[in-house]
Design a protein around this motif. Structure first.
Motif, PDB file in Angstrom:
ATOM      1  N   HIS A  51      30.724  41.614  29.878  1.00  0.00           N
ATOM      2  CA  HIS A  51      31.733  42.111  30.801  1.00  0.00           C
ATOM      3  C   HIS A  51      33.068  41.425  30.523  1.00  0.00           C
TER       4      HIS A  51
ATOM      5  N   SER B  29      36.634  40.768  32.170  1.00  0.00           N
ATOM      6  CA  SER B  29      37.417  40.890  33.396  1.00  0.00           C
ATOM      7  C   SER B  29      38.884  41.017  33.034  1.00  0.00           C
ATOM      8  N   SER B  30      39.628  41.696  33.888  1.00  0.00           N
ATOM      9  CA  SER B  30      41.071  41.770  33.645  1.00  0.00           C
ATOM     10  C   SER B  30      41.714  40.452  34.054  1.00  0.00           C
TER      11      SER B  30
ATOM     12  N   PHE C  11      42.430  40.151  37.686  1.00  0.00           N
ATOM     13  CA  PHE C  11      41.246  39.873  38.503  1.00  0.00           C
ATOM     14  C   PHE C  11      40.923  38.377  38.494  1.00  0.00           C
ATOM     15  N   LEU C  12      40.954  37.775  37.282  1.00  0.00           N
ATOM     16  CA  LEU C  12      40.642  36.351  37.182  1.00  0.00           C
ATOM     17  C   LEU C  12      41.642  35.528  37.980  1.00  0.00           C
TER      18      LEU C  12
ATOM     19  N   PHE D  12      32.007  35.575  39.549  1.00  0.00           N
ATOM     20  CA  PHE D  12      33.084  36.236  38.823  1.00  0.00           C
ATOM     21  C   PHE D  12      33.635  35.419  37.653  1.00  0.00           C
TER      22      PHE D  12
ATOM     23  N   ASN E  54      30.374  35.289  35.552  1.00  0.00           N
ATOM     24  CA  ASN E  54      29.969  36.683  35.304  1.00  0.00           C
ATOM     25  C   ASN E  54      28.543  37.002  35.744  1.00  0.00           C
TER      26      ASN E  54
ATOM     27  N   ARG F  51      37.981  35.468  28.030  1.00  0.00           N
ATOM     28  CA  ARG F  51      38.560  36.811  27.968  1.00  0.00           C
ATOM     29  C   ARG F  51      39.339  36.989  26.667  1.00  0.00           C
TER      30      ARG F  51
END
Lengths: 579, 100, 313, 219
Positions: B5, B7-8, B11-12, B57, B60, D93
């Protein structure tokens, strides 16, 4: 290798039969040679054998210490040791046997060797971690040996405070050694859990998992949940000695009974770390030598998990007289009896498996019978010491010593020996002498009972444990026990001799000497470096003796033989989709 | 695929700011004296919410395989059992006192 | 079977011993039945279904839920009986009657001290009246010990930071052994004591007259008696052999080497100090493990001990 | 994302021989880490048990002794650690999106924050040691009346000390990640070590999230 979790869509695959080679030229023992190749190997089989060597060494050391103790106890007063040395010897006997032999033995030796084979995997999930855990074990052992040579330890293997916080000797070194050892145990547990989840070969569903693996799975869960608490306990104890942090030392305001809670929160489940893998071996052997489907597969599999779970909640039965609240005693006593139920279920199921079987009394099966008999005595005397009022009388006497040894030696060591004899042909491709093996088993059986049955009697008559001197009335029991111990020592010696002999002069075993349906027997003996020349595909359960052997040797061609660097590999579909 | 996944960034950052805010709140409530034992409940409650935000979050777990969540929950259950059963002893000890 | 169980247990000399033994017998007998039954079944199967040829075909009997439930529920019922039985006796064992005669017990490495309500102190011998509940309030001066009298079927750990208690009602006059059952170091196995059970009158006599005074004896004999009573000989021999502590033989007047390299004369003051503050000056090569006798021995008694040691040349 | 033949080749060299594919290896590694996290929780759990047991015995001790801890700096450290958790999440990320530069920057910030945490911790410790609030039998401070004050600080030192050891190990791991990232080892298909270290770091954060109110915020 699709796992049950990942495979949501079913693919049709073409399988064919792979008959294991009778006389493989190449196997894991001769493909890489030299000491360095052994020391740096990540192959689970070799690591298993290295563990076997280290564990055999520690068993020898622990065994010699036991004989020293028994010899000293021949007479009621001092015979050749002084009291302090005696105290050190029993401490080391306990600590070495528990932490360096019993806890690691089955998972690290037989587990390491057999687990990937039974899964149809090439290795455990983290091979380098596996090797690391072996070296961590050695470092822990080194610390312990240093502790022995620099002052010794006389605290008893339980390290009870405040005695352990105040006595002389090199306790810190010892606790650090065991602390380090704990990480070896944790890493093995992590490795096994992930391997069982992620590296099962196609078709190996949870319902087709060999019971040995269910047992190892349960063991690993206990290892990862309990061992860290031992680590923190020993760390606190080390700090107690180094800095006097006072959490457990009453002289500084602490509470020694709290230490006992901490210690037994690990050390009781640790008993199940020792015995549950033994259950796994028994399940395999009973089915193979009865040539019959195991009775009550799910009952045996789930009872392992039940024991693992309830085993966590009973630690306080080591503390019935320690001054904990009577409420805690009530709860712990009740839960202790609850552990007895799944254990009983297992025994009944094993005996039921033999019903209408085709029983071949080979050595591993002999050990199973010995195990069942001795372990039952161990179990029932466990009921005895679980009963509060009786335990008040029996606590910390030889009765408990005998009970513990019936469970650990009579149960776990016999299962371990059974397992060694069962998988020996797989490990080395050689057969040992069946006659000598049975003689040794007989000697061990007699020697064992001679050693520990008298201890039940003198224990209930009131002989306390860890006594250097004792009242003369107990002398006949002690002497019988000592003779038995030497008999047992002889038995182990014979085992060591004929097993070593078989390595050089033993008959070739062939891939499947027992006619087993289990997966590890469907590859050559000794197995090739990467276990199977193909990817095994499983369609039957491991105990389906009513189905033809050919159905157990199915597989698909392996995409790579393990040395993938030298060959081209297709990009896995999943990766392509993402890209 | 459960494990990848992404996350944007927004969002983080949102989760991060929520965590900062909750940290501030947990300090702030100590200024208004909440009576025992509710002050502990509030402090632990906020800590649990923060830990959950991190676990779900940042780590994850929300999108991860169920087994990993199960592992996490199991560790908490066993911690609970360890403390719960130990307290059965330590809270209910009843020591005698000598007469002389 | 009964005789075996009787043989296995020490004589039952307290009111609750019988109840404990009954449960002991019950578990033994039912275990025996189970073990024999299962073992015989196992052996019978092994013989009856022995392998006849390698092509034997075995039936597919994979499970049987009724059997599984049977062999779960029957043991469950049995263990619940055992549990309740064990618990109810245990509750009696930890609930002393309110009129129990109280004795203070102090465990030290490695001796037992018993303090009575009239101020008497006895070391390594506990005197109690027959047919009267006795409650021991116990504590330790150093590490954990455990007070165990097999004949009474009682045991309790003795802790350094708390009081714990046991109680019993002796039913027979005579002597019983007290053991320390929590490992406590070098002389753990010598930390024994004796319970003397007297009739009520004898006990009161003992309490008034003795308490181990021996004041009328000549000092040397009194000293010898005190050395025995206070368990000095657990660690200090009188024949020159080395135990946990230095021997008394030939000690008088000698120079005692200390850990720090100094020496000290073995004289009246050294003996006195070593009894009251044992770890102030420790003989080289020995551990500072001796408990203090301050409050146990008075000056006259220490004088007597000194006189006795003087004779051990 | 461009899948040139070069990345295709790189994509595979990390798959070890006993795994079928990259996905299986990633999932295995992650599960392994979660199992390890379980052991970490139980290990700290032991200390929390000691904390809770003593707090249930001596609630007044905790009230009294925690006044010696500086809630302000505790709060600052909480912000620092949460911030570092955020940057670790951002680092993962970045790796997932093949932004190696972003990955390295985020790791740098994380390392910086971790150092900040340790420096603040160092000042807290030295202030206490200066007062004589030392662990164990070296405790000489007499500003607290409770006779078991030494035990509170033993627990404090053990908990924060073990946590500090974890932070230090974390810094080491991050530096190792930076080195590897600079060698261009990581890419969107292979960032397992980043993910795993991230999980570890978040755990360290979570433990602090509990330590902070339990030690500093007892009013």
């Amino acid at each position: 290798m699709a796992t049950s979790e990942a495979s949501t869509t079913y693919k049709k695959i073409q399988v064919r039969r792979y008959k294991p080679e009778e006389n493989p030229e190449k196997n894991y023992l001769n493909e890489e040679k030299g000491l360095w190749a052994w020391l740096t190997t990540v192959d689970h089989k070799k690591i298993g054998l290295m563990y076997l060597a280290s564990i055999a060494f520690f068993f020898l050391v622990g065994g010699i210490l036991a004989l020293i103790l028994r010899t000293e106890l021949w007479t009621p007063a001092r015979s050749f040791l002084d009291a302090d040395l005696y105290n050190q010897v029993f401490t080391l006997h306990g600590a070495i046997m528990v932490f360096f032999f019993l806890v690691p033995s089955v998972p690290t030796v037989l587990g390491n060797f057999v687990l990937p084979l039974q899964l149809g995997a090439k290795d455990v999930a983290f091979p380098r971690l596996n090797l690391a855990s072996f070296y961590i074990y050695l470092i822990g052992a080194l610390f312990t040996l240093t502790a022995i040579l620099t002052g010794g330890v006389d605290t008893g293997w339980t390290f009870y405070t405040p005695y352990s916080a105040t006595t002389g000797g090199n306790v810190i070194m010892m606790t650090l050694g065991v602390f380090i050892l704990g990480f070896s145990s944790i890493l093995t547990g992590v490795n096994f859990i992930v391997t069982i989840h992620k590296l099962r070969s196609p078709g190996m569903t949870w319902a087709k998992l060999p019971l040995n693996l269910w047992a190892l799975y349960a063991t690993s869960i206990i290892q990862i949940l309990a061992t860290p608490v031992l680590a923190i306990t020993l760390l606190l104890l080390t700090m107690e000695r180094a800095l006097g942090i006072g959490i457990f030392d009453p002289a500084l305001g602490g509470d020694p009974v709290l230490y006992q809670h901490f210690f037994w929160f690990y050390s009781h489940p640790a008993v199940y770390i020792m015995i549950v893998p033994g259950f796994g071996i028994i399940s395999e052997v009973v089915s193979t030598f009865s040539k019959k489907i195991i009775f009550g597969y799910w009952a045996i599999a789930l009872s392992s998990l039940a024991i693992a779970f309830i085993g966590f909640l009973v630690w306080g039965h080591h503390m019935f007289t320690a001054g904990q609240s009577s409420l805690a005693n009530l709860v712990f006593s009740f839960l202790t009896f609850m552990v007895g139920i799944p254990t009983g279920i297992k025994i009944f199921n094993w005996v039921a498996t033999m019903y209408k079987g085709s029983i071949d009394m080979k050595t591993p099966m002999v050990y199973v019978m010995i195990f069942l008999f001795l372990f039952m005595i161990g179990g029932f005397t466990g009921i005895m010491v679980g009963a509060l009022s009786v335990d008040i009388h029996l606590h910390d006497t030889y009765y408990v010593v005998a009970h513990f040894h019936y469970v650990m030696v009579g149960g776990m060591v016999m299962a371990f020996l059974g397992g060694i004899h069962y998988w020996w042909p797989k490990m080395f491709g050689k057969m040992y002498s069946e006659l000598w093996a049975k003689i040794a088993a007989g000697i061990l059986f007699i020697g064992f009972n001679m050693t520990f049955l008298p201890q039940f009697i003198m224990g209930s008559q009131g002989m306390p444990r860890r006594y250097f001197n004792y009242l003369e009335q107990f002398q006949p029991f002690h002497q019988t026990s000592t003779v038995g111990a030497y008999l047992m020592g002889t038995g182990f010696l014979i085992v060591a001799i004929y097993l070593t002999y078989s390595l050089f002069k033993g008959k070739k075993a062939g891939p499947n000497p027992w006619g087993s349906r289990a997966l590890e027997w469907q590859t050559a003996s000794p197995p090739p470096l990467h276990n199977f020349e193909h990817i095994p595909v499983i369609i039957n359960g491991p105990y389906d003796y009513h189905k033809p052997m050919s159905e157990f040797q199915l597989g698909v061609a392996s995409k790579h033989n393990g040395h993938h660097a030298e060959e081209t590999v297709d990009v896995p579909e999943s990766a392509q989709e993402k890209a | 695929m459960s494990g990848h996944h992404i996350s944007s960034a927004k969002f983080l950052w949102g989760i991060g700011i929520a965590l900062f805010f909750l940290t501030f709140v947990t300090v702030a409530v100590t200024w208004i004296q909440i009576p025992e034992p509710w002050n502990i409940v509030v402090a632990i409650g906020i800590a649990v919410v923060k830990a959950l935000l991190v676990v779900l979050f940042f780590m994850n777990l929300y999108w991860d395989s169920k087994f990993n969540s199960l592992l996490f929950i199991f560790s908490l259950i066993f911690f609970g059992l360890m403390i719960g059963i130990t307290l059965l002893d330590t809270l209910f000890r009843n020591d005698p006192t000598p007469l002389f | 079977m009964n005789r075996l169980i009787e043989y296995m247990l020490p004589p039952a000399k307290s009111t609750l011993a019988g109840e404990t033994d009954a449960l002991f017998a019950f578990i033994n007998i039912s275990s025996f039945i189970f073990i024999i039954g299962i073992t015989l079944t196992m052996l019978y199967f092994a013989w009856r279904y022995r392998r006849k040829s390698d092509d034997d075909v075995t039936p597919v009997i994979s499970h049987n839920n009724i059997l599984e439930i049977t062999w779960s529920v029957i043991p469950l019922i049995l263990v619940i009986i055992v549990f309740s039985w064990g618990y109810s006796t245990y509750m009696k064992k930890i609930s002393p009657p309110s009129d129990a005669y109280e004795v203070r017990v102090v465990g030290k490495s490695w001796l037992w001290e018993f303090h009575y309500d009239n101020g008497n102190v006895s070391v390594n011998e506990l005197h109690v009246p027959e047919n009267r509940p006795v409650k021991l309030i116990m504590s330790s001066d150093d590490v954990i010990h455990s007070f165990y009298v097999p004949d009474f079927r009682v045991k309790m750990d003795v802790l350094p930071n708390r009081y714990t208690s046991v109680w019993f009602e002796a039913t027979e006059q005579g002597e019983s052994t007290v053991y320390c059952t929590e490992y406590c170091g070098t002389a753990h196995s010598n930390m024994l004591a004796t319970v003397h059970v007297h009739s009520q009158e004898d006990f009161e006599d003992w309490l008034e007259t003795s308490g181990g005074s021996g004041e009328d004896l000549p000092p040397v004999e009194r000293g010898e008696m005190l050395v025995q009573q206070n368990a000095c000989m657990t660690c200090h021999s009188t024949d020159g052999s080395r135990l946990t502590g230095p021997t008394f033989q030939g000690a008088w007047g000698s120079d005692v080497p200390l850990e720090n390299g100094e020496t000290v004369q073995f004289d009246e003051n050294y003996v006195r100090e070593s009894i009251l503050e044992p770890n102030a000056k420790v003989h080289q090569g020995f551990q500072p493990v001796m408990p203090s006798y301050a409050g146990t021995l008075d000056d006259r008694q220490i004088d007597a001990i000194i006189e006795y040691i003087k004779t051990l040349q | 994302m461009s899948s040139t033949s070069a990345t295709e080749e790189k994509r595979l060299d990390h798959v070890q021989h006993h795994f079928v594919d990259s996905e299986q290896q990633f999932e295995s590694a992650k599960m392994g880490m979660w199992v390890f996290i379980v052991t970490e929780i139980l290990m700290f759990g032991g200390l929390f048990v000691a904390y809770i047991v003593y707090r249930s015995w001596y609630p007044e001790l905790y009230l009294e002794a925690s006044t010696q801890l500086n809630a302000f700096w505790g709060m600052v450290n909480t912000f620092v650690l949460i911030g570092s958790s955020l940057t670790v999440a951002m680092a993962i990320r970045s790796a997932q999106l093949n932004q190696i530069k972003g990955l390295i920057y985020n790791l740098y910030i994380t390392i910086g924050l971790a150092f900040t945490f340790m420096v603040i911790k160092y000042f807290e410790y030295s202030e206490k040691l200066g007062k004589g609030i030392a662990p164990g039998e070296y405790y000489t401070y007499d500003g607290l009346e409770h006779e078991k004050a030494n035990i509170f600080f033993s627990i404090y030192y053990m908990m924060t000390g073990l946590h500090g050891v974890h932070v230090t190990i974390g810094i080491g791991l991050m530096i190792w990640l930076v080195v590897k990232a600079k060698k261009n080892v990581f890419h969107s298909e292979y960032y397992t070590p980043v993910e795993i270290t991230g999980l570890y770091w978040h755990l360290v954060d979570i433990i602090w999230i509990f330590l902070f109110p339990l030690l500093y915020l007892i009013d």
